[in-house]
Design a protein around this motif. Structure first.
Motif, mmCIF file in Angstrom:
data_model
loop_
_atom_site.group_PDB
_atom_site.id
_atom_site.type_symbol
_atom_site.label_atom_id
_atom_site.label_comp_id
_atom_site.label_asym_id
_atom_site.label_seq_id
_atom_site.Cartn_x
_atom_site.Cartn_y
_atom_site.Cartn_z
ATOM 1 N N PHE A 1 -4.972 -1.060 5.194
ATOM 2 C CA PHE A 1 -5.087 -2.514 5.210
ATOM 3 C C PHE A 1 -5.414 -3.049 3.823
ATOM 4 C CE2 PHE A 1 -7.825 -6.251 5.396
ATOM 5 C CZ PHE A 1 -7.029 -7.142 6.093
ATOM 6 N N LEU A 2 -6.419 -2.462 3.197
ATOM 7 C CA LEU A 2 -6.822 -2.935 1.869
ATOM 8 C C LEU A 2 -5.728 -2.704 0.835
ATOM 9 C CD1 LEU A 2 -10.540 -1.692 1.865
ATOM 10 C CD2 LEU A 2 -9.707 -4.036 2.174
ATOM 11 N N GLY A 3 -5.048 -1.551 0.949
ATOM 12 C CA GLY A 3 -3.948 -1.277 0.024
ATOM 13 C C GLY A 3 -2.813 -2.272 0.178
ATOM 14 N N ASN A 4 -2.419 -2.531 1.424
ATOM 15 C CA ASN A 4 -1.364 -3.516 1.665
ATOM 16 C C ASN A 4 -1.818 -4.914 1.287
ATOM 17 O OD1 ASN A 4 0.641 -1.798 2.648
ATOM 18 N ND2 ASN A 4 -0.234 -1.780 4.697
ATOM 19 N N LEU A 5 -3.139 -5.163 1.426
ATOM 20 C CA LEU A 5 -3.686 -6.460 1.018
ATOM 21 C C LEU A 5 -3.478 -6.669 -0.479
ATOM 22 C CD1 LEU A 5 -5.378 -9.021 1.543
ATOM 23 C CD2 LEU A 5 -7.424 -7.621 1.157
ATOM 24 N N PHE A 6 -3.794 -5.653 -1.263
ATOM 25 C CA PHE A 6 -3.617 -5.785 -2.710
ATOM 26 C C PHE A 6 -2.139 -5.843 -3.086
ATOM 27 C CE2 PHE A 6 -8.067 -4.532 -2.963
ATOM 28 C CZ PHE A 6 -8.507 -5.320 -4.018
ATOM 29 N N GLN A 7 -1.298 -5.102 -2.348
ATOM 30 C CA GLN A 7 0.133 -5.192 -2.613
ATOM 31 C C GLN A 7 0.638 -6.593 -2.314
ATOM 32 O OE1 GLN A 7 2.665 -2.407 -0.441
ATOM 33 N NE2 GLN A 7 3.942 -2.241 -2.256
ATOM 34 N N TYR B 1 -0.407 -8.998 -5.139
ATOM 35 C CA TYR B 1 0.378 -9.102 -6.366
ATOM 36 C C TYR B 1 1.781 -9.627 -6.100
ATOM 37 C CZ TYR B 1 2.586 -4.300 -6.404
ATOM 38 O OH TYR B 1 3.298 -3.149 -6.166
ATOM 39 N N ASN B 2 2.266 -9.510 -4.858
ATOM 40 C CA ASN B 2 3.511 -10.204 -4.523
ATOM 41 C C ASN B 2 3.288 -11.716 -4.470
ATOM 42 O OD1 ASN B 2 4.961 -7.837 -4.281
ATOM 43 N ND2 ASN B 2 4.560 -7.625 -2.090
ATOM 44 N N THR B 3 2.141 -12.095 -3.899
ATOM 45 C CA THR B 3 1.817 -13.514 -3.778
ATOM 46 C C THR B 3 1.478 -14.133 -5.125
ATOM 47 O OG1 THR B 3 0.984 -13.110 -1.556
ATOM 48 C CG2 THR B 3 0.300 -15.160 -2.596
ATOM 49 N N ALA B 4 0.894 -13.331 -6.023
ATOM 50 C CA ALA B 4 0.542 -13.841 -7.354
ATOM 51 C C ALA B 4 1.763 -14.411 -8.058
ATOM 52 C CB ALA B 4 -0.079 -12.725 -8.192
ATOM 53 N N ASP B 5 2.920 -13.736 -7.889
ATOM 54 C CA ASP B 5 4.163 -14.258 -8.475
ATOM 55 C C ASP B 5 4.418 -15.687 -8.012
ATOM 56 O OD1 ASP B 5 4.554 -11.843 -9.677
ATOM 57 O OD2 ASP B 5 6.119 -11.159 -8.322
ATOM 58 N N TYR C 1 -4.911 3.092 -6.276
ATOM 59 C CA TYR C 1 -3.846 2.857 -7.254
ATOM 60 C C TYR C 1 -3.264 1.453 -7.114
ATOM 61 C CZ TYR C 1 -4.357 7.912 -7.217
ATOM 62 O OH TYR C 1 -4.879 9.179 -7.254
ATOM 63 N N LEU C 2 -3.235 0.948 -5.893
ATOM 64 C CA LEU C 2 -2.745 -0.419 -5.676
ATOM 65 C C LEU C 2 -3.703 -1.458 -6.251
ATOM 66 C CD1 LEU C 2 -1.085 -0.577 -2.159
ATOM 67 C CD2 LEU C 2 -0.105 -1.288 -4.325
ATOM 68 N N VAL C 3 -5.004 -1.187 -6.170
ATOM 69 C CA VAL C 3 -5.976 -2.107 -6.761
ATOM 70 C C VAL C 3 -5.719 -2.236 -8.261
ATOM 71 C CG1 VAL C 3 -8.422 -2.454 -7.308
ATOM 72 C CG2 VAL C 3 -7.761 -1.701 -5.030
ATOM 73 N N VAL C 4 -5.531 -1.098 -8.906
ATOM 74 C CA VAL C 4 -5.269 -1.098 -10.351
ATOM 75 C C VAL C 4 -3.987 -1.857 -10.678
ATOM 76 C CG1 VAL C 4 -4.738 0.358 -12.343
ATOM 77 C CG2 VAL C 4 -6.508 1.067 -10.739
ATOM 78 N N SER C 5 -2.903 -1.554 -9.942
ATOM 79 C CA SER C 5 -1.624 -2.193 -10.247
ATOM 80 C C SER C 5 -1.644 -3.676 -9.919
ATOM 81 C CB SER C 5 -0.482 -1.500 -9.493
ATOM 82 O OG SER C 5 -0.615 -1.676 -8.103
ATOM 83 N N SER C 6 -2.401 -4.069 -8.881
ATOM 84 C CA SER C 6 -2.495 -5.482 -8.522
ATOM 85 C C SER C 6 -3.156 -6.283 -9.639
ATOM 86 C CB SER C 6 -3.280 -5.663 -7.225
ATOM 87 O OG SER C 6 -2.648 -5.020 -6.154
ATOM 88 N N VAL D 1 2.960 1.696 -13.010
ATOM 89 C CA VAL D 1 1.604 2.230 -13.167
ATOM 90 C C VAL D 1 1.142 2.896 -11.876
ATOM 91 C CG1 VAL D 1 -0.819 1.613 -13.522
ATOM 92 C CG2 VAL D 1 0.947 0.592 -14.973
ATOM 93 N N SER D 2 1.314 2.221 -10.734
ATOM 94 C CA SER D 2 0.866 2.788 -9.457
ATOM 95 C C SER D 2 1.641 4.054 -9.109
ATOM 96 C CB SER D 2 0.983 1.759 -8.339
ATOM 97 O OG SER D 2 2.303 1.294 -8.201
ATOM 98 N N ALA D 3 2.940 4.076 -9.421
ATOM 99 C CA ALA D 3 3.745 5.274 -9.132
ATOM 100 C C ALA D 3 3.281 6.459 -9.977
ATOM 101 C CB ALA D 3 5.218 4.984 -9.403
ATOM 102 N N LEU D 4 2.973 6.211 -11.246
ATOM 103 C CA LEU D 4 2.526 7.290 -12.134
ATOM 104 C C LEU D 4 1.147 7.820 -11.711
ATOM 105 C CD1 LEU D 4 3.694 5.898 -15.603
ATOM 106 C CD2 LEU D 4 4.643 7.861 -14.358
ATOM 107 N N LEU D 5 0.265 6.918 -11.290
ATOM 108 C CA LEU D 5 -1.050 7.346 -10.805
ATOM 109 C C LEU D 5 -0.916 8.209 -9.550
ATOM 110 C CD1 LEU D 5 -3.087 4.045 -11.300
ATOM 111 C CD2 LEU D 5 -3.412 6.193 -12.538
#
Length: 448
Positions: free
Chosen positions: A23-29, A32-36, A168-173, A204-208
């Motif tokens: 849930f938290l991972g999808n939340l951050f994903q 960053y989609n919503t940030a756009d 990793y999603l937190v970092v990329s977000s 970044v998230s993929a490399l992590l």
């Protein structure tokens, strides 16, 4: 084996502890989609927001197929992980990574070449089209990043690890939001820079994720020299994932048709409905998380041959998802005008977004039920069933209804009502199948 196993311990704790990081991972994903959209809408205006919004369904059309394939890969990996078959876990993981690399490169080529033609076929408004093409092409130049990331997180989730993908999603977000602000507000780079920020953060998230799997416990550690296609394993992944991939693509195609109807109501409708779609992404989080958790739970426990545990876990996950989905739906219904205005304060945009929200959000429990049953059946290796149900209900019937309804009553409200109507239908069909079929007992006499 590892504390990532879901075939032992408290059912409720295993499902919830697995679902919370999801849930938290999808939340951050989703953040960053919503940030756009938030930054684009507030700093570049309604036309730019409409350009980003109009690309959403088209992106899912192309990405959804591969995401479905990796759902199948996760089912295969989870089944062997539950059975403690380390050799086949190793082969399935490395085949999945090889497939992710090839798929990402292929998607880049397809997305960049066919973007303009598909956007035109969707009836994207002419004043929105140039920015839509720019956003779409830049986004798909980074296909390798998000396809490979989905493949790698699918591996981790299949072995019960939903925590590291969250980190990793937190970092990329955070990176994505910072880059959005810098590119758009400081360097004034335009709508394409929002897509550029997204693909950089996804790399970044993929490399992590890749780094973690290269140093993971040996049972599911990734070895670069072993990344190749194992033909028997590849066949199993395709058999389990292809129905989900086809389902995602056809549903996305139906959504593209729906988007074309929304486009016909003008730029403000596109922007308003696009803003709601971002909010809806948050509303769907409890639904998608429990569905994914149930797929992994069912797969691992069937591999361990714990059939009674499968039934108890399925019932628990369904109830939790329905309750959470409805709580979120009611909240969005109440707060809709405020939430839409965060993206664009234009009255028409807020009116369109609020109208859509208040047509569908009270029916989120139906969507939750459909997704949970689909997740359970995929985990049991029966992915063809949800494919057929959703293709018929969410594609054929939905598109037919909208096409006829809008011709008779040319109002956008007729488009909005397509969703609760088809969610109701799919829930009824799934309920009948789940109660009357022998989906669990039939697995006992078959193999993956």
């Amino acid at each position: 084996m590892e504390n990532t196993s879901m075939s032992e311990g408290s059912i409720a704790k295993k499902i919830i502890y697995f679902a919370i990081p999801l849930f938290l991972g999808n939340l951050f994903q989703q953040l960053y989609n919503t940030a756009d959209s938030l930054i684009v809408g507030n700093f570049l205006g309604s036309s730019a927001l409409a350009a980003v919004a109009s690309s959403g369904n088209l992106i899912f059309l192309l990405v959804g197929f591969f995401n479905g394939i990796f759902v199948g890969a996760g089912v295969v990996i989870a089944r062997y992980f539950g059975a403690k078959d380390e050799l086949r876990v190793h082969r399935s993981i490395h085949t999945t990574v090889a497939l992710g690399i090839i798929s990402g490169l292929l998607l880049s080529v397809v997305g960049v070449i066919f973007a303009p033609k598909i956007l035109v076929l969707m009836g994207t408004p002419k004043d929105v089209l140039p920015n839509s093409i720019i956003y779409f092409r830049i986004y798909f130049m980074g296909s390798l990043a998000f396809v490979l990331y989905n493949a790698l997180t699918g591996i981790l989730q299949a072995v019960g690890d939903s925590r590291h993908p969250l980190y990793y999603l937190v970092v990329s977000s955070i990176i994505n939001i910072i880059l959005d602000i810098v590119f758009i507000t400081v360097f004034h780079m335009g709508v394409g820079s929002a897509a550029l920020a997204t693909i950089i953060s996804q790399f970044v998230s993929a490399l992590l994720c890749l780094y973690h799997l290269l140093h993971a416990p040996e049972v599911y550690r990734l070895h670069v020299k072993d990344i190749r296609f194992d033909l028997p394993m590849f066949k199993q992944i395709i058999n389990n994932g292809l129905p989900a991939g086809i389902q995602n693509s056809i549903i996305a195609l139906a959504n593209v048709v729906v988007q074309s109807h929304i486009n016909s109501f003008g730029k403000m409708a596109v922007a308003g409905c696009g803003a709601y779609s971002k909010i809806e992404g948050f509303g769907f989080l409890p639904i998608t998380c429990f569905a994914l958790a149930l797929t992994t739970f069912v797969s691992q426990n069937l591999g361990a041959q714990k059939y009674e545990r499968v039934k108890k876990g399925a019932h628990f996950g369904i109830v939790c998802s329905l309750i959470l989905a409805e709580v979120v739906g009611i909240s969005i219904y109440i707060l809709a005008p405020f939430l839409i205005s965060m993206f664009d304060q234009t009255k028409e945009v807020v009116a369109f977004g609020t109208a859509q929200a208040r047509s569908v959000t009270l029916f989120y429990f139906l969507l939750a039920f459909s997704h949970c049953i689909a997740g359970i059946l995929r985990g049991a290796g029966k992915s063809v069933v949800p494919m057929i149900v959703m293709m018929v209900c969410w594609c054929i019937i939905r598109v037919t209804y909208i096409t006829v309804a809008v011709m008779i009553i040319p109002q956008i409200q007729m488009v909005f009502w397509a969703y609760p109507l088809t969610w109701t239908l799919s829930s009824i069909v799934f309920f009948i199948y789940y109660r009357r079929s022998h989906w669990l007992s039939s697995y006992k006499t078959s193999s993956i």
